[in-house]
Design a protein around this motif. Structure first.
Motif, short mmCIF file in Angstrom:
data_model
loop_
_atom_site.label_atom_id
_atom_site.label_comp_id
_atom_site.label_asym_id
_atom_site.label_seq_id
_atom_site.Cartn_x
_atom_site.Cartn_y
_atom_site.Cartn_z
N ALA A 1 0.83 -1.21 0.00
CA ALA A 1 0.00 0.00 0.00
C ALA A 1 0.87 1.26 0.00
O ALA A 1 0.56 2.24 -0.68
N ALA A 2 1.96 1.24 0.75
CA ALA A 2 2.86 2.40 0.79
C ALA A 2 3.54 2.62 -0.56
O ALA A 2 3.69 3.77 -1.00
N VAL A 3 3.92 1.54 -1.23
CA VAL A 3 4.52 1.65 -2.57
C VAL A 3 3.50 2.24 -3.54
O VAL A 3 3.80 3.18 -4.28
N ASP A 4 2.29 1.69 -3.54
CA ASP A 4 1.23 2.19 -4.43
C ASP A 4 0.96 3.67 -4.19
O ASP A 4 0.86 4.45 -5.13
N ALA A 5 0.84 4.05 -2.93
CA ALA A 5 0.52 5.43 -2.58
C ALA A 5 1.64 6.38 -3.00
O ALA A 5 1.38 7.45 -3.56
N TYR A 6 2.88 5.98 -2.75
CA TYR A 6 3.99 6.86 -3.11
C TYR A 6 4.08 7.00 -4.62
O TYR A 6 4.28 8.10 -5.14
N ALA A 7 3.95 5.89 -5.35
CA ALA A 7 4.05 5.95 -6.81
C ALA A 7 2.96 6.83 -7.39
O ALA A 7 3.24 7.70 -8.24
N ALA A 8 1.73 6.66 -6.97
CA ALA A 8 0.62 7.47 -7.49
C ALA A 8 0.85 8.95 -7.17
O ALA A 8 0.67 9.82 -8.04
N PHE A 9 1.24 9.23 -5.95
CA PHE A 9 1.52 10.61 -5.53
C PHE A 9 2.60 11.23 -6.40
O PHE A 9 2.46 12.34 -6.92
N HIS A 10 3.70 10.50 -6.58
CA HIS A 10 4.83 11.09 -7.29
C HIS A 10 4.58 11.22 -8.78
O HIS A 10 5.05 12.17 -9.41
N TRP A 11 3.83 10.28 -9.38
CA TRP A 11 3.51 10.43 -10.80
C TRP A 11 2.63 11.65 -11.03
O TRP A 11 2.84 12.40 -12.00
N ASP A 12 1.66 11.88 -10.16
CA ASP A 12 0.84 13.09 -10.28
C ASP A 12 1.71 14.34 -10.15
O ASP A 12 1.53 15.31 -10.90
N HIS A 13 2.62 14.31 -9.21
CA HIS A 13 3.51 15.45 -8.99
C HIS A 13 4.38 15.71 -10.23
O HIS A 13 4.47 16.86 -10.70
N MET A 14 5.01 14.69 -10.76
CA MET A 14 5.87 14.86 -11.94
C MET A 14 5.06 15.34 -13.14
O MET A 14 5.52 16.19 -13.90
N ARG A 15 3.86 14.81 -13.29
CA ARG A 15 3.00 15.22 -14.40
C ARG A 15 2.67 16.72 -14.30
O ARG A 15 2.71 17.45 -15.30
N ARG A 16 2.37 17.19 -13.09
CA ARG A 16 2.06 18.59 -12.88
C ARG A 16 3.27 19.47 -13.24
O ARG A 16 3.13 20.51 -13.88
N GLU A 17 4.45 19.04 -12.83
CA GLU A 17 5.65 19.80 -13.17
C GLU A 17 5.86 19.84 -14.68
O GLU A 17 6.15 20.90 -15.24
N GLU A 18 5.75 18.69 -15.33
CA GLU A 18 6.04 18.62 -16.75
C GLU A 18 4.99 19.30 -17.61
O GLU A 18 5.33 19.93 -18.62
N LYS A 19 3.73 19.19 -17.25
CA LYS A 19 2.64 19.72 -18.09
C LYS A 19 2.27 21.16 -17.75
O LYS A 19 1.71 21.86 -18.59
N GLU A 20 2.59 21.61 -16.53
CA GLU A 20 2.19 22.95 -16.12
C GLU A 20 3.37 23.87 -15.86
O GLU A 20 3.42 24.99 -16.38
N VAL A 21 4.32 23.44 -15.04
CA VAL A 21 5.41 24.33 -14.64
C VAL A 21 6.42 24.53 -15.76
O VAL A 21 6.80 25.68 -16.05
N LEU A 22 6.88 23.47 -16.37
CA LEU A 22 7.92 23.63 -17.40
C LEU A 22 7.45 24.50 -18.57
O LEU A 22 8.22 25.36 -19.03
N PRO A 23 6.22 24.35 -19.06
CA PRO A 23 5.77 25.28 -20.11
C PRO A 23 5.74 26.75 -19.64
O PRO A 23 6.12 27.64 -20.41
N LEU A 24 5.32 26.98 -18.41
CA LEU A 24 5.35 28.34 -17.88
C LEU A 24 6.77 28.87 -17.80
O LEU A 24 7.04 30.04 -18.12
N ALA A 25 7.68 28.01 -17.37
CA ALA A 25 9.08 28.41 -17.27
C ALA A 25 9.65 28.75 -18.64
O ALA A 25 10.33 29.78 -18.80
N GLU A 26 9.36 27.93 -19.62
CA GLU A 26 9.85 28.21 -20.98
C GLU A 26 9.31 29.54 -21.50
O GLU A 26 10.01 30.27 -22.19
N GLN A 27 8.10 29.85 -21.12
CA GLN A 27 7.45 31.07 -21.60
C GLN A 27 7.94 32.32 -20.87
O GLN A 27 8.11 33.37 -21.49
N HIS A 28 8.19 32.24 -19.57
CA HIS A 28 8.39 33.45 -18.77
C HIS A 28 9.83 33.70 -18.30
O HIS A 28 10.17 34.85 -17.99
#
Length: 192
Positions: free
Chosen positions: A115-142
């Motif tokens: 359960a701890a492995v599943d929870a950490y993996a799900a949490f971290h994939w969501d986090h990485m996705r947010r960085e890649e899809k939201e933050v990095l494009p903003l960074a490239e732009q600004h």
């Protein structure tokens, strides 16, 4: 913008380790494989060492800090990601404790570890996705070329105080160790 490539590469390495952990958990649960605590321990250590002690602090101190200055609208998103960095550190402690209990307590503790492995993996994939899809494009732009020089230098420097100036090599060696310990198809280690 070398830092973007570095961030994406570090995300891919972490994703590989997370996929490997999930695979090993499935093999234990579904096929009755015996746990290899050397591999699992190296994977948990990698997750702690790379994102929690090395990768996230650089994002916070350089990328997020400069993006907050250049794009005030990114503030709430950056605050969320910084909070996720703090929560991620707590989740890795939970994962480490669950692994220790599983190793010491045997099969009765497997469910909590899985359960701890599943929870950490799900949490971290969501986090990485947010960085890649939201933050990095903003960074490239600004961000400005000068901002990128600062960020690139920080991510190229690999100056983690835990490992010194050669931290990147240490992390690469740790990743190679995992690959050599883990059985196929996630690594090249011995088949259990």
């Amino acid at each position: 913008m070398q830092a973007i490539r570095t961030i994406l590469n570090e995300h891919r390495s972490l994703a590989a380790v997370l996929h490997g952990m999930l695979y090993l958990v499935r093999e234990i649960r579904d096929r009755g494989k015996k746990p290899d605590f050397n591999v699992l321990g190296a994977m948990v250590y990698y997750i702690d060492a790379v994102p929690e002690r090395f990768h996230h602090p650089k994002e916070d101190k350089y990328l997020f800090k400069l993006l907050r200055i250049r794009c005030s609208a990114a503030g709430p998103l950056l605050h969320l990601l910084e909070e996720e960095h703090r929560v991620g550190a707590e989740k890795i402690r939970t994962l480490e404790q669950a692994l220790a209990r599983y190793q010491q307590g045997g099969d009765a503790e497997f469910g909590a570890f899985a359960a701890a492995v599943d929870a950490y993996a799900a949490f971290h994939w969501d986090h990485m996705r947010r960085e890649e899809k939201e933050v990095l494009p903003l960074a490239e732009q600004h961000l400005t070329p000068g901002d990128w020089e600062t960020i690139d230098a920080a991510f190229a420097g690999h100056t983690d105080p835990l490992f010194g100036a050669e931290a990147g090599e240490e992390y690469d060696n740790l990743f190679r160790r995992i690959v050599h310990l883990a059985p196929p198809p996630i690594g090249v280690g011995p088949t259990p």
